[in-house]
Design a protein around this motif. Structure first.
Motif, mmCIF file in Angstrom:
data_model
loop_
_atom_site.group_PDB
_atom_site.id
_atom_site.type_symbol
_atom_site.label_atom_id
_atom_site.label_comp_id
_atom_site.label_asym_id
_atom_site.label_seq_id
_atom_site.Cartn_x
_atom_site.Cartn_y
_atom_site.Cartn_z
ATOM 1 N N HIS A 73 47.857 -14.565 30.606
ATOM 2 C CA HIS A 73 49.140 -14.127 31.161
ATOM 3 C C HIS A 73 49.361 -14.736 32.549
ATOM 4 O O HIS A 73 50.462 -15.188 32.873
ATOM 5 N N LEU B 297 40.441 -11.701 29.684
ATOM 6 C CA LEU B 297 40.865 -12.996 29.127
ATOM 7 C C LEU B 297 42.367 -12.969 28.835
ATOM 8 O O LEU B 297 43.056 -13.981 28.986
ATOM 9 N N GLY B 298 42.863 -11.779 28.445
ATOM 10 C CA GLY B 298 44.313 -11.611 28.275
ATOM 11 C C GLY B 298 45.040 -11.794 29.599
ATOM 12 O O GLY B 298 46.076 -12.459 29.673
ATOM 13 N N HIS B 299 44.469 -11.225 30.663
ATOM 14 C CA HIS B 299 45.060 -11.382 31.995
ATOM 15 C C HIS B 299 45.076 -12.857 32.409
ATOM 16 O O HIS B 299 46.034 -13.330 33.014
ATOM 17 N N THR C 51 37.688 -8.960 26.904
ATOM 18 C CA THR C 51 38.886 -9.260 26.106
ATOM 19 C C THR C 51 40.144 -9.003 26.944
ATOM 20 O O THR C 51 41.083 -9.796 26.928
ATOM 21 N N LEU C 52 40.123 -7.895 27.667
ATOM 22 C CA LEU C 52 41.269 -7.547 28.522
ATOM 23 C C LEU C 52 41.474 -8.604 29.602
ATOM 24 O O LEU C 52 42.590 -9.091 29.817
ATOM 25 N N LEU D 165 42.871 -3.577 22.364
ATOM 26 C CA LEU D 165 43.463 -4.908 22.481
ATOM 27 C C LEU D 165 43.624 -5.615 21.143
ATOM 28 O O LEU D 165 43.493 -6.836 21.056
ATOM 29 N N ALA E 250 42.974 1.403 34.898
ATOM 30 C CA ALA E 250 42.489 2.058 33.674
ATOM 31 C C ALA E 250 41.029 1.699 33.417
ATOM 32 O O ALA E 250 40.218 2.550 33.028
ATOM 33 N N VAL E 251 40.690 0.414 33.654
ATOM 34 C CA VAL E 251 39.296 -0.011 33.454
ATOM 35 C C VAL E 251 38.389 0.687 34.476
ATOM 36 O O VAL E 251 37.309 1.174 34.136
ATOM 37 N N THR F 260 52.974 -9.806 25.435
ATOM 38 C CA THR F 260 53.216 -10.734 26.553
ATOM 39 C C THR F 260 52.281 -10.436 27.728
ATOM 40 O O THR F 260 52.008 -11.314 28.535
ATOM 41 N N LEU F 261 51.792 -9.193 27.806
ATOM 42 C CA LEU F 261 50.892 -8.835 28.911
ATOM 43 C C LEU F 261 49.477 -9.362 28.668
ATOM 44 O O LEU F 261 48.733 -9.628 29.609
ATOM 45 N N HIS F 262 49.114 -9.468 27.390
ATOM 46 C CA HIS F 262 47.782 -9.969 27.010
ATOM 47 C C HIS F 262 47.996 -10.939 25.847
ATOM 48 O O HIS F 262 47.840 -10.554 24.686
ATOM 49 N N PRO F 263 48.389 -12.180 26.177
ATOM 50 C CA PRO F 263 48.792 -13.101 25.102
ATOM 51 C C PRO F 263 47.658 -13.478 24.138
ATOM 52 O O PRO F 263 47.918 -14.151 23.138
ATOM 53 N N ASN F 264 46.440 -13.047 24.442
ATOM 54 C CA ASN F 264 45.348 -13.301 23.481
ATOM 55 C C ASN F 264 45.380 -12.294 22.328
ATOM 56 O O ASN F 264 44.601 -12.410 21.392
ATOM 57 N N THR G 287 47.827 -1.404 37.069
ATOM 58 C CA THR G 287 47.712 -0.440 35.958
ATOM 59 C C THR G 287 46.459 -0.699 35.119
ATOM 60 O O THR G 287 45.653 0.202 34.868
ATOM 61 N N ASP G 288 46.297 -1.966 34.674
ATOM 62 C CA ASP G 288 45.191 -2.290 33.763
ATOM 63 C C ASP G 288 43.826 -2.136 34.440
ATOM 64 O O ASP G 288 42.917 -1.512 33.894
ATOM 65 N N ILE H 121 44.257 2.005 26.117
ATOM 66 C CA ILE H 121 44.202 2.600 27.464
ATOM 67 C C ILE H 121 45.088 1.859 28.467
ATOM 68 O O ILE H 121 45.163 2.247 29.627
ATOM 69 N N VAL H 122 45.749 0.782 28.009
ATOM 70 C CA VAL H 122 46.657 0.037 28.904
ATOM 71 C C VAL H 122 47.978 -0.232 28.167
ATOM 72 O O VAL H 122 48.016 -0.214 26.939
ATOM 73 N N SER I 179 37.598 4.097 33.358
ATOM 74 C CA SER I 179 36.641 4.179 32.250
ATOM 75 C C SER I 179 35.236 3.759 32.687
ATOM 76 O O SER I 179 34.238 4.285 32.180
ATOM 77 N N GLN J 239 51.055 -4.887 36.463
ATOM 78 C CA GLN J 239 50.132 -4.813 35.320
ATOM 79 C C GLN J 239 48.677 -4.805 35.781
ATOM 80 O O GLN J 239 47.841 -4.072 35.231
#
Lengths: 188, 129
Positions: A168, A163-165, A160-161, B56, A75-76, B117-121, A71-72, B78-79, A79, A68
């Motif tokens: 996780h 913080l999700g990482h 935001t992305l 997101l 992608a960033v 689950t990949l970005h629990p926020n 990949t993530d 994009i992800v 961009s 992940q």
């Protein structure tokens, strides 16, 4: 005058917390070109950690997270490069991007020296710490200093992305090392 | 002299035109019973609702559907993402690559909290009535 020196001081403190070289005392607030270089470096470092984990780890959760990240952050990265082109922004290396890279050389050497569970634990612990440091720096230094509106918006999206990482990574950390589960559920 | 006559004719032709229009709209406007007006909406069968994942976020973040409806999650970000119920655990899309979508037919009433689950926020809610 007073508030700007407070800003610079807090910027220095935050940058310092990223493990930057101690000789970088007189930190200037980063320019947009500096911010570009910092984000590119931060992304690339995590892509490389992820690729390394995919060659070394056998843990399903760790491998899933590593894939992940590749990949993530890929992608960033794409961009960011597109946005820099659109804004005619040429990234300029700076103390922050350079020390991020220097620190990653140490971490990579350590990762390469480990195997099995020890590797998984060091990798995921580092991912938690790294995403925490990067998101703190984005919120505290990069977003407040970004001059261009599109760059600022892109940083907010990336934040935001990331913080999700971070969340996780804490979940994966809890499966790799159950003793860390308490910390994962109650960050800070 | 001609005035009353012509106005009578125009009234008559207006009436005919109106009647024709009504007939036409009756036969064309609905697929309902022949010659009858359909005043109330026919009860609809199960519907499909789409939740778009972008920047997101699940949009809409709260969706109310009925048992039997289909919910489709479409990843326009994009992800990759997932749509995974956490409380109660009921559905899991697995990883949705960029540009893909996943359909789920809801079978049980309740309020389902779900996230990625990949970005629990990324959190959202599906209410089934």
């Amino acid at each position: 005058m007073k508030s700007s020196s407070v800003l610079v001081l807090s910027a220095v403190a935050l940058l310092g917390s990223l493990g930057f070289a101690s000789e970088c005392v007189a930190q200037q607030p980063p320019s947009d070109a500096n911010i570009g270089a910092i984000v590119l470096a931060a992304n690339q470092i995590d892509i490389d950690y992820g690729k390394l984990a995919l060659t070394k780890s056998k843990n399903k959760e760790v491998r899933g997270f590593a894939q992940q990240m590749v990949t993530d952050h890929g992608a960033v990265q794409k961009s960011v490069i597109e946005l820099a082109g659109k804004l005619h922004l040429t990234p300029v290396e700076n103390d922050t991007s350079n020390s991020l890279k220097a620190k990653s050389v140490e971490v990579t050497a350590k990762l390469k020296s480990l195997r099995g569970k020890a590797f998984d634990k060091f990798y995921i612990d580092n991912e938690v710490a790294y995403h925490k440091q990067v998101t703190d720096a984005i919120a505290g230094v990069l977003i407040p200093n970004a001059q261009n509106g599109e760059l600022k918006a892109a940083l907010q999206g990336a934040q935001t992305l990331f913080l999700g990482h971070l969340e996780h990574a804490r979940n994966v950390q809890a499966t790799v090392d159950p003793t860390a589960a308490h910390d994962a559920k109650n960050p800070k | 002299m001609n005035a009353p006559h012509s106005s009578m004719r125009s009234v008559a032709s207006t009436l005919v035109a109106t009647a024709l229009l009504l007939l036409v709209s009756c036969s064309l406007g609905t697929q309902g019973p022949p010659g009858g007006f359909v005043l109330a909406a026919v009860p609809k069968g199960p519907q499909t609702h789409t939740i778009v994942i972008r920047e997101l976020k699940f949009q809409p973040a709260v969706l109310t559907v009925k048992v039997g409806d289909t919910v489709e999650w479409k990843n326009d970000d994009i992800v990759p993402h997932t749509a995974t119920s956490t409380r109660p655990k009921k559905f899991d899309s697995g990883i949705l690559p960029v540009g893909s979508s996943w359909k789920y037919v809801v079978t049980k009433r309740g309020t389902y909290l779900y996230d990625c689950t990949l970005h629990p926020n990324m959190k959202a809610e599906l209410i089934v009535r």
